[in-house]
Enzyme design. Structure first.
Site, PDB file in Angstrom:
ATOM      1  N   CYS A 180     -12.977  57.753  -7.507  1.00  0.00           N
ATOM      2  CA  CYS A 180     -13.446  57.265  -8.826  1.00  0.00           C
ATOM      3  C   CYS A 180     -14.171  58.658  -9.546  1.00  0.00           C
ATOM      4  CB  CYS A 180     -14.335  56.290  -8.906  1.00  0.00           C
ATOM      5  SG  CYS A 180     -14.487  55.205 -10.433  1.00  0.00           S
TER       6      CYS A 180
ATOM      7  N   HIS B  20     -11.485  51.710  -5.250  1.00  0.00           N
ATOM      8  CA  HIS B  20     -12.809  51.770  -4.313  1.00  0.00           C
ATOM      9  C   HIS B  20     -12.588  51.339  -2.932  1.00  0.00           C
ATOM     10  CE1 HIS B  20     -15.792  53.416  -7.274  1.00  0.00           C
ATOM     11  NE2 HIS B  20     -15.189  52.695  -8.330  1.00  0.00           N
TER      12      HIS B  20
ATOM     13  N   GLU C 185     -14.157  52.028  -0.549  1.00  0.00           N
ATOM     14  CA  GLU C 185     -15.392  51.813   0.402  1.00  0.00           C
ATOM     15  C   GLU C 185     -15.967  50.575   0.091  1.00  0.00           C
ATOM     16  OE1 GLU C 185     -15.003  53.472  -2.374  1.00  0.00           O
ATOM     17  OE2 GLU C 185     -17.037  53.225  -3.781  1.00  0.00           O
TER      18      GLU C 185
END
Ligand SMILES: NC(=O)CC[C@H](N)C(=O)O
Length: 227
Positions: A86, A194, A196
């Site tokens: 991002c 994302h 994570e």
């Protein structure tokens, strides 16, 4: 394997990134300030999401001239694995480590939702634990995620197999549905979704975990372990 999570003023996904590595990968990880000038102790460098320097000028523009970026470029030249997610992707673009640019989302609105992302190339150090063509459920959260590149750059990306992720439903207007690209050498990846935030069922998806596990497996494969 030792990971660095680079913290810029305005990063806000740094702890998620740190937690993904420490709690889910169970690898060594350290938060590193963007004023650091030496990253030679690390095997992988993670640039987290957020609003570095308040997204002034353009997302990632000011962070791209932070002292740490020179060190990131040195590590990229050595072949160290570098992942920008991002805002991290935006910084890699602004720093010239990846081709193209990021524009405001097509509908000029911040998008925050979980979306389907396709693995377009699983023959990389970041993706080889995925099936080619797998559809991953990954969160997206950005205002400037509309990836742009001209046709010649796109051809080059295709010819060198640099497009690793594409959107199923293109939420932001990105050229050619691109959600993530790597450099020609294959050791620097930038992606808007994302991974994570998708490392355990409690978060709604575990589909991001294999990306980090691929990095570890590939690093281990090329390094002798001293116990
Ligand atoms: N989650 C993020 O990294 C936000 C990215 C970025 N600053 C944007 O809104 O476009």
């Amino acid at each position: 394997m030792k990971f660095a999570v680079i913290v810029f003023p305005g990063s806000n996904c740094d702890r998620d990134m740190f937690d993904a590595v420490r709690s889910h990968l169970k690898e060594d990880v350290e938060m590193v300030s963007s004023s650091t000038t030496d990253l030679s102790n690390f095997d992988a460098i993670l640039l987290p999401g957020g609003f570095s320097h308040g997204d002034y000028l353009r997302s990632g523009a000011m962070a791209s001239v932070a002292p740490v970026v020179r060190a990131i470029k040195e590590e990229a030249d050595k072949g160290t694995f570098i992942l920008g997610v991002c805002n991290g992707f935006q910084i890699l673009l602004e720093a010239g480590l990846l081709p193209g640019a990021m524009l405001p989302n097509r509908d000029l609105a911040f998008i925050c939702k979980t979306d389907l992302v396709r693995v377009a190339n699983n023959n990389t150090v970041f993706t080889n634990l995925y099936e080619e063509g797998a559809a991953l459920k990954l969160p997206i959260a950005h205002g400037e995620g509309n990836y742009y590149c001209d046709e010649a750059t796109y051809r080059c990306l295709v010819d060198h197999h640099q497009i690793l992720f594409t959107y199923e439903n293109n939420p932001n207007g990105s050229a050619y549905d691109i959600a993530g690209i790597c450099n020609e050498r294959g050791n620097v990846l930038g992606m808007m979704p994302h991974p994570e935030r998708a490392v355990e069922a409690l978060l709604g998806s575990e589909d991001g975990l294999k990306l980090f596990q691929s990095m570890v497996a590939n690093w281990r494969g090329s390094h002798v372990q001293h116990t």
